[in-house]
Enzyme design. Sequence first.
Site, mmCIF file in Angstrom:
data_model
loop_
_atom_site.group_PDB
_atom_site.id
_atom_site.type_symbol
_atom_site.label_atom_id
_atom_site.label_comp_id
_atom_site.label_asym_id
_atom_site.label_seq_id
_atom_site.Cartn_x
_atom_site.Cartn_y
_atom_site.Cartn_z
ATOM 1 N N ASP A 1 1.040 -0.660 0.119
ATOM 2 C CA ASP A 1 -0.131 0.219 0.041
ATOM 3 C C ASP A 1 0.931 1.171 0.059
ATOM 4 O OD1 ASP A 1 -2.321 1.225 -0.138
ATOM 5 O OD2 ASP A 1 -3.068 0.756 1.895
ATOM 6 N N HIS B 1 2.529 2.736 -8.781
ATOM 7 C CA HIS B 1 2.473 1.439 -9.362
ATOM 8 C C HIS B 1 3.989 1.654 -9.710
ATOM 9 C CE1 HIS B 1 -1.077 1.475 -7.864
ATOM 10 N NE2 HIS B 1 -1.533 2.271 -8.261
ATOM 11 N N LEU C 1 12.813 -19.695 -4.839
ATOM 12 C CA LEU C 1 11.254 -18.543 -4.013
ATOM 13 C C LEU C 1 9.868 -19.209 -4.659
ATOM 14 C CD1 LEU C 1 11.769 -15.417 -1.818
ATOM 15 C CD2 LEU C 1 10.051 -15.611 -3.963
#
Length: 252
Positions: A24, A41, A135
């Site tokens: 956020d 973004h 990962l």
Amino acid sequence: MATPSHAASGRDPGVPRHVAIVMDGNGRWAKRRFMPRVFGHKFGMETVVRVIDDCARRGIEYLTVYAFSSENWKRPDEEVSGLMNLVLVGVSKYLKRLAKDGVRIKVMGDRSAVSEKVRQAWNEAEELTKDNPGLTLTVAFNYGGRWDIVQACKRALADGVAPEALSEDSLSRYMALAHAPDPDLFIRTGGEVRVSNFLLWQLAYAEFYFTDCLWPDFDAAEMDKAIAAFAGRERRFGGVPAAASLNEASSA
């Protein structure tokens, strides 16, 4: 329900096996710099790549990020369009590098509402990295926790699972995050203190960490703070504190 990942053998209990993040603050970060929200973004996507590297270096095995919620369609058309375009840019710019680094990419969410180009980009990322041993990065896109529970129930019914056979364990196998253990650590940046319909089922025993840091500014030092907070907590999964158990045993 997935086995608590603290049970994984040979792991440092102070390092979470699975970290989930609500990223956020991108829009506010851009606004403070007098830039359009979509630029926030864009910089936030670069932060994701840095955090992937940082998590892999620390031995974190799973990273799940909330990229676009099912409620984000309410945002201005320009911002939504920009976010969709960032998917294509991100795959083009970072996919080969992440694949080379051994990262396995999974995308979870309702794919029916996004364009064919976006779906193709997701498919390409998943297919190219499906056998990677490193990962596991799960990107939640057009995802909502309530949607996840409903779709899991629908899939279980479609498979003929009888009501009396339905359990937490069996339903978990139909959840969008069934390929990963439940998160150990939930992080939300940007100062808000809520989960915003993210992983409602899977966060049942996660440790929560909230920070005012805006997502594009989230770095290794901020991750240090989150992991230090996690390491300082005693995870009991409904049991009693370890010290209390020892005291009871000694007084028996």
